[in-house]
Design a protein around this motif. Structure first.
Motif, PDB file in Angstrom:
ATOM      1  N   GLU A 154       0.868  -1.168   0.000  1.00 32.91           N
ATOM      2  CA  GLU A 154       0.000   0.000   0.000  1.00 32.91           C
ATOM      3  C   GLU A 154       0.906   1.220   0.000  1.00 32.91           C
ATOM      4  O   GLU A 154       1.942   1.220   0.654  1.00 32.91           O
ATOM      5  CB  GLU A 154      -0.850   0.073   1.280  1.00 32.91           C
ATOM      6  CG  GLU A 154      -1.840  -1.021   1.481  1.00 32.91           C
ATOM      7  CD  GLU A 154      -2.537  -0.895   2.844  1.00 32.91           C
ATOM      8  OE1 GLU A 154      -2.356   0.127   3.534  1.00 32.91           O
ATOM      9  OE2 GLU A 154      -3.255  -1.829   3.211  1.00 32.91           O
ATOM     10  N   THR A 155       0.513   2.245  -0.709  1.00 35.45           N
ATOM     11  CA  THR A 155       1.210   3.529  -0.609  1.00 35.45           C
ATOM     12  C   THR A 155       0.320   4.635  -1.156  1.00 35.45           C
ATOM     13  O   THR A 155      -0.138   4.535  -2.281  1.00 35.45           O
ATOM     14  CB  THR A 155       2.581   3.522  -1.330  1.00 35.45           C
ATOM     15  OG1 THR A 155       3.229   4.785  -1.155  1.00 35.45           O
ATOM     16  CG2 THR A 155       2.469   3.219  -2.811  1.00 35.45           C
ATOM     17  N   LYS A 195       2.620   5.935   5.319  1.00 37.94           N
ATOM     18  CA  LYS A 195       3.981   5.639   4.880  1.00 37.94           C
ATOM     19  C   LYS A 195       4.009   5.579   3.354  1.00 37.94           C
ATOM     20  O   LYS A 195       3.059   5.135   2.711  1.00 37.94           O
ATOM     21  CB  LYS A 195       4.461   4.308   5.462  1.00 37.94           C
ATOM     22  CG  LYS A 195       4.739   4.355   6.952  1.00 37.94           C
ATOM     23  CD  LYS A 195       5.217   3.002   7.449  1.00 37.94           C
ATOM     24  CE  LYS A 195       5.463   3.017   8.949  1.00 37.94           C
ATOM     25  NZ  LYS A 195       5.835   1.673   9.466  1.00 37.94           N
ATOM     26  N   ILE A 196       5.113   6.027   2.799  1.00 41.13           N
ATOM     27  CA  ILE A 196       5.293   6.047   1.357  1.00 41.13           C
ATOM     28  C   ILE A 196       6.275   4.955   0.953  1.00 41.13           C
ATOM     29  O   ILE A 196       7.379   4.863   1.501  1.00 41.13           O
ATOM     30  CB  ILE A 196       5.804   7.418   0.884  1.00 41.13           C
ATOM     31  CG1 ILE A 196       4.808   8.524   1.248  1.00 41.13           C
ATOM     32  CG2 ILE A 196       6.081   7.396  -0.617  1.00 41.13           C
ATOM     33  CD1 ILE A 196       3.449   8.392   0.590  1.00 41.13           C
ATOM     34  N   VAL A 197       5.857   4.129   0.007  1.00 37.38           N
ATOM     35  CA  VAL A 197       6.698   3.054  -0.510  1.00 37.38           C
ATOM     36  C   VAL A 197       7.081   3.412  -1.944  1.00 37.38           C
ATOM     37  O   VAL A 197       6.234   3.817  -2.750  1.00 37.38           O
ATOM     38  CB  VAL A 197       5.962   1.702  -0.466  1.00 37.38           C
ATOM     39  CG1 VAL A 197       6.875   0.585  -0.968  1.00 37.38           C
ATOM     40  CG2 VAL A 197       5.476   1.397   0.949  1.00 37.38           C
ATOM     41  N   VAL A 234      -0.119  -3.485  -6.079  1.00 42.66           N
ATOM     42  CA  VAL A 234      -0.189  -2.232  -5.336  1.00 42.66           C
ATOM     43  C   VAL A 234      -1.637  -1.902  -5.019  1.00 42.66           C
ATOM     44  O   VAL A 234      -2.471  -1.803  -5.927  1.00 42.66           O
ATOM     45  CB  VAL A 234       0.447  -1.066  -6.121  1.00 42.66           C
ATOM     46  CG1 VAL A 234       0.333   0.236  -5.337  1.00 42.66           C
ATOM     47  CG2 VAL A 234       1.913  -1.366  -6.439  1.00 42.66           C
ATOM     48  N   ASP A 235      -1.929  -1.764  -3.737  1.00 39.06           N
ATOM     49  CA  ASP A 235      -3.223  -1.241  -3.303  1.00 39.06           C
ATOM     50  C   ASP A 235      -3.159   0.273  -3.458  1.00 39.06           C
ATOM     51  O   ASP A 235      -2.496   0.960  -2.689  1.00 39.06           O
ATOM     52  CB  ASP A 235      -3.489  -1.646  -1.849  1.00 39.06           C
ATOM     53  CG  ASP A 235      -4.828  -1.158  -1.321  1.00 39.06           C
ATOM     54  OD1 ASP A 235      -5.408  -0.224  -1.910  1.00 39.06           O
ATOM     55  OD2 ASP A 235      -5.292  -1.686  -0.285  1.00 39.06           O
ATOM     56  N   ASN A 236      -3.865   0.790  -4.454  1.00 40.34           N
ATOM     57  CA  ASN A 236      -3.800   2.207  -4.810  1.00 40.34           C
ATOM     58  C   ASN A 236      -5.016   2.979  -4.305  1.00 40.34           C
ATOM     59  O   ASN A 236      -5.305   4.081  -4.791  1.00 40.34           O
ATOM     60  CB  ASN A 236      -3.688   2.345  -6.337  1.00 40.34           C
ATOM     61  CG  ASN A 236      -3.124   3.672  -6.779  1.00 40.34           C
ATOM     62  OD1 ASN A 236      -2.341   4.297  -6.062  1.00 40.34           O
ATOM     63  ND2 ASN A 236      -3.496   4.122  -7.967  1.00 40.34           N
TER      64      ASN A 236
END
Length: 380
Positions: free
Chosen positions: A141-142, A149-151, A169-171
């Motif tokens: 997730e990001t 939190k940023i990935v 990616v969970d967007n």
């Protein structure tokens, strides 16, 4: 074609029978065939429905993907991805994860022999420590829910591809208006379309978007066989919601910025999580992969215990105390007792989801009303 134009037109053509501009609601479970097997691509609505197909094509276009699949919920979409794997396979994911995803991974798919590694993904290089021959998926997730939190999607994608591992990616928090993970190397993008894509808190739905045709066929087989597909009415509602996604997201971002800056300047606020601040961890990554920073904010007050946090959460008048996010109306949520209650206390607190943390989904109301509501709740 620009984003706003795609949101309004992608996947949609005038109805061939009547010329209707809006995609009709094809309220049917089955379809006439001239002879067995002689049909126009539609046999039974669990698998295919024209209203849902128009929505799926729009989903794909917004994420710059070739294929889209609509599910009856975000969790149904996540479930379909996990059904790609078997006992002995391993998944690397974040330690700051939506509670429903954590619950599904640990309480359902772990029972089928899939092993999950929950790690801090702020530094993608940490992933390498957990890779092995059994690793089949990295799920991120990001921004994360709820500590934002940023990935680095591009960096994780490079590691995944080098090791022949899928990246999903969970967007949901960003929406395709703010970032498009497919462009950054992701294999699968997942959305709880209940949130920003639908945008009006009146429908529950999930979505997957991807480019690889073979992977799409595998997921479509699961989608059709297991049947967690939405009906035409829900598909119509989300398709209608998408037409204003670009307009709504601009307002969410503008209001989110104003509220984040107000909270940061308030002496009663202890911690605030919003990726638009220069001192937010991985802010530079957010600047690189996002077009703006969104309307999701988490914060806590100085010295607030659980009782004081509950009292604060219940004192808002414009913000509604409720689960979910991404609607036109502003919501406040207490993750520890609501969206993340299924995560054991010691695990969620280690990830920053404390009893004093509150999460805001900033809507598109007049900003002065939202700021006044926050002031009356926590004090200027």
């Amino acid at each position: 074609m620009k984003f706003g134009t795609k949101a309004i037109h992608a996947g949609q053509e005038p109805d061939p029978t009547t010329g209707a501009v809006m995609t009709p609601i094809y309220q049917t479970s089955t379809y006439w065939q001239k002879s067995p097997g002689d049909h126009k691509g539609y046999e039974y609505s669990r698998g295919t429905n024209p209203t849902r197909k128009a929505l799926e094509d729009c989903f794909a276009a917004l994420e710059n993907a070739r294929f889209g699949l609509a599910f009856s919920s975000g969790m149904a979409a996540t479930d379909a991805v996990m059904k790609l794997f078997k006992a002995g396979d391993e998944v690397i994911t974040g330690n700051d994860l939506y509670g429903g995803s954590y619950r599904m991974f640990t309480k359902i798919f772990a029972n089928y022999g899939i092993k999950f590694h929950f790690i801090d993904l702020s530094d993608p290089e940490v992933i390498r420590e957990h890779l092995n021959d059994n690793t089949k998926l990295i799920w991120i997730e990001t921004p994360t829910n709820p500590t934002m939190k940023i990935v680095d999607i591009e960096a994780v994608a490079a590691i995944a591809k080098a090791n022949n591992v899928l990246l999903a990616v969970d967007n949901t928090f960003a929406s395709p208006y703010l970032q498009t993970p497919i462009d950054l190397g992701a294999d699968i993008v997942m959305h709880s379309a209940t949130k920003y894509l639908g945008g009006h808190s009146d429908v529950v739905m999930g979505a997957l978007m991807l480019n690889d045709e073979e992977l799409y066929q595998r997921l479509w087989f699961i989608y059709n066989s297991c049947g967690a597909t939405p009906g035409p009415q829900d598909s119509f509602l989300v398709l209608r919601g998408l037409k204003t996604l670009h307009l709504r997201m601009k307002a969410h971002c503008e209001n989110g910025r104003a509220i984040a800056e107000f909270l940061k300047s308030n002496p009663k606020v202890d911690k605030i999580y919003w990726p638009g601040f220069e001192d937010h961890p991985n802010h530079e990554v957010a600047k690189k992969q996002m077009r703006d920073f969104g309307g999701m904010i988490s914060f806590s007050l100085k010295g607030a215990d659980l009782a004081a946090t509950f009292q604060l959460a219940s004192s808002f008048k414009v913000f509604s105390l409720a689960e979910s996010l991404g609607g036109v109306e502003s919501l406040i949520n207490h993750p520890a007792s609501m969206t993340h209650a299924s995560i054991p206390k010691e695990i969620r607190e280690a990830a920053g989801v404390t009893d004093s943390l509150l999460r805001l989904s900033v809507g598109v109301e007049d900003i002065e009303d939202l700021l006044e509501d926050i002031k009356q709740a926590i004090g200027a």
